[in-house]
Design a protein around this motif. Structure first.
Motif, PDB file in Angstrom:
ATOM      1  N   ASP A 109       0.910  -1.262   0.003  1.00 29.53           N
ATOM      2  CA  ASP A 109      -0.110  -0.038   0.007  1.00 29.53           C
ATOM      3  C   ASP A 109       0.829   1.135   0.009  1.00 29.53           C
ATOM      4  O   ASP A 109       1.783   1.498   0.831  1.00 29.53           O
ATOM      5  N   GLN A 117      -0.370   4.413  -0.507  1.00 31.01           N
ATOM      6  CA  GLN A 117      -1.079   5.709  -0.218  1.00 31.01           C
ATOM      7  C   GLN A 117      -0.211   6.706   0.146  1.00 31.01           C
ATOM      8  O   GLN A 117      -0.324   7.899  -0.061  1.00 31.01           O
ATOM      9  N   CYS A 151      -1.011  -0.690  -4.383  1.00 27.15           N
ATOM     10  CA  CYS A 151      -2.187   0.217  -4.472  1.00 27.15           C
ATOM     11  C   CYS A 151      -1.858   1.548  -3.986  1.00 27.15           C
ATOM     12  O   CYS A 151      -1.065   1.931  -3.444  1.00 27.15           O
ATOM     13  N   ALA A 152      -2.835   2.386  -4.576  1.00 28.18           N
ATOM     14  CA  ALA A 152      -2.958   3.899  -4.305  1.00 28.18           C
ATOM     15  C   ALA A 152      -1.633   4.683  -4.592  1.00 28.18           C
ATOM     16  O   ALA A 152      -1.159   5.534  -3.660  1.00 28.18           O
ATOM     17  N   SER A 165       1.109   7.371  -5.269  1.00 22.86           N
ATOM     18  CA  SER A 165       0.830   9.037  -5.792  1.00 22.86           C
ATOM     19  C   SER A 165       1.279   9.262  -7.265  1.00 22.86           C
ATOM     20  O   SER A 165       1.750   8.353  -7.911  1.00 22.86           O
ATOM     21  N   PRO A 166       1.006  10.272  -7.511  1.00 20.99           N
ATOM     22  CA  PRO A 166       1.226  10.674  -9.121  1.00 20.99           C
ATOM     23  C   PRO A 166       2.565  10.575  -9.395  1.00 20.99           C
ATOM     24  O   PRO A 166       3.149  10.079 -10.219  1.00 20.99           O
ATOM     25  N   LEU A 209       3.806   6.953  -9.315  1.00 16.74           N
ATOM     26  CA  LEU A 209       3.421   6.356 -10.556  1.00 16.74           C
ATOM     27  C   LEU A 209       4.201   6.878 -11.937  1.00 16.74           C
ATOM     28  O   LEU A 209       4.308   5.853 -12.677  1.00 16.74           O
ATOM     29  N   LYS A 212       5.534  -0.218 -14.878  1.00 11.83           N
ATOM     30  CA  LYS A 212       4.141  -0.220 -14.797  1.00 11.83           C
ATOM     31  C   LYS A 212       3.660  -1.285 -15.523  1.00 11.83           C
ATOM     32  O   LYS A 212       2.744  -1.965 -15.201  1.00 11.83           O
ATOM     33  N   ALA A 225      -3.493  -1.101  -8.396  1.00  9.38           N
ATOM     34  CA  ALA A 225      -4.856  -0.606  -8.057  1.00  9.38           C
ATOM     35  C   ALA A 225      -5.197   0.658  -7.576  1.00  9.38           C
ATOM     36  O   ALA A 225      -4.133   1.234  -6.932  1.00  9.38           O
ATOM     37  N   THR A 226      -6.275   1.521  -7.825  1.00 10.05           N
ATOM     38  CA  THR A 226      -6.428   2.526  -7.198  1.00 10.05           C
ATOM     39  C   THR A 226      -6.452   2.717  -5.566  1.00 10.05           C
ATOM     40  O   THR A 226      -6.338   3.714  -5.122  1.00 10.05           O
ATOM     41  N   ASP A 227      -6.923   1.639  -4.966  1.00  8.71           N
ATOM     42  CA  ASP A 227      -7.054   1.850  -3.620  1.00  8.71           C
ATOM     43  C   ASP A 227      -6.849   0.287  -3.065  1.00  8.71           C
ATOM     44  O   ASP A 227      -6.616  -0.829  -3.926  1.00  8.71           O
TER      45      ASP A 227
END
Length: 111
Positions: A46, A48, A78-79, A81-82, A85, A94, A100-102
């Motif tokens: 994760d 995020q 998951c999640a 940051s820009p 990414l 990538k 995943a987004t979350d």
């Protein structure tokens, strides 16, 4: 860097907060190796609250992917940051990763 380990539906979740750089990769590698050594084969990392990833951090991700791939395991991120990414896109990671987004979407992707 803070690393929290959670379990959900038989999936090991490593929640990473802060910067994943040369000074922190050993902690992430150790957390992964510990769970892997206990038999975990499905992981969500994760991101995020991850603010930065360096080439050393990318190496940790790649090593985990290789180790899991050799043992029929899987890894999802998951999640991100820009900024994180963008590092995955520029480095070509990538296309290697399940992103995943979350967290719930990442867990579903591995279920």
């Amino acid at each position: 860097m803070n690393i929290e380990r959670l379990e959900e539906n038989g999936i090991t979740i490593l929640v990473l907060s802060g910067r994943l750089d040369a000074t922190q990769t050993a902690s992430v590698d150790q957390a992964f190796a510990g769970a892997f050594g206990e038999g975990a084969r499905r992981f969500v990392w994760d991101f995020q609250n991850l603010t930065y990833i360096s080439s050393d951090g990318l190496r940790s991700v790649l090593q985990a992917l290789k180790r899991l791939g050799a043992h029929d395991g899987r890894l999802a991120i998951c999640a991100p940051s820009p900024l994180v990414l963008e590092v995955f896109e520029i480095s070509g990671f990538k296309s290697l990763l399940t992103i995943a987004t979350d967290r719930p979407a990442a867990v579903r992707a591995l279920s």
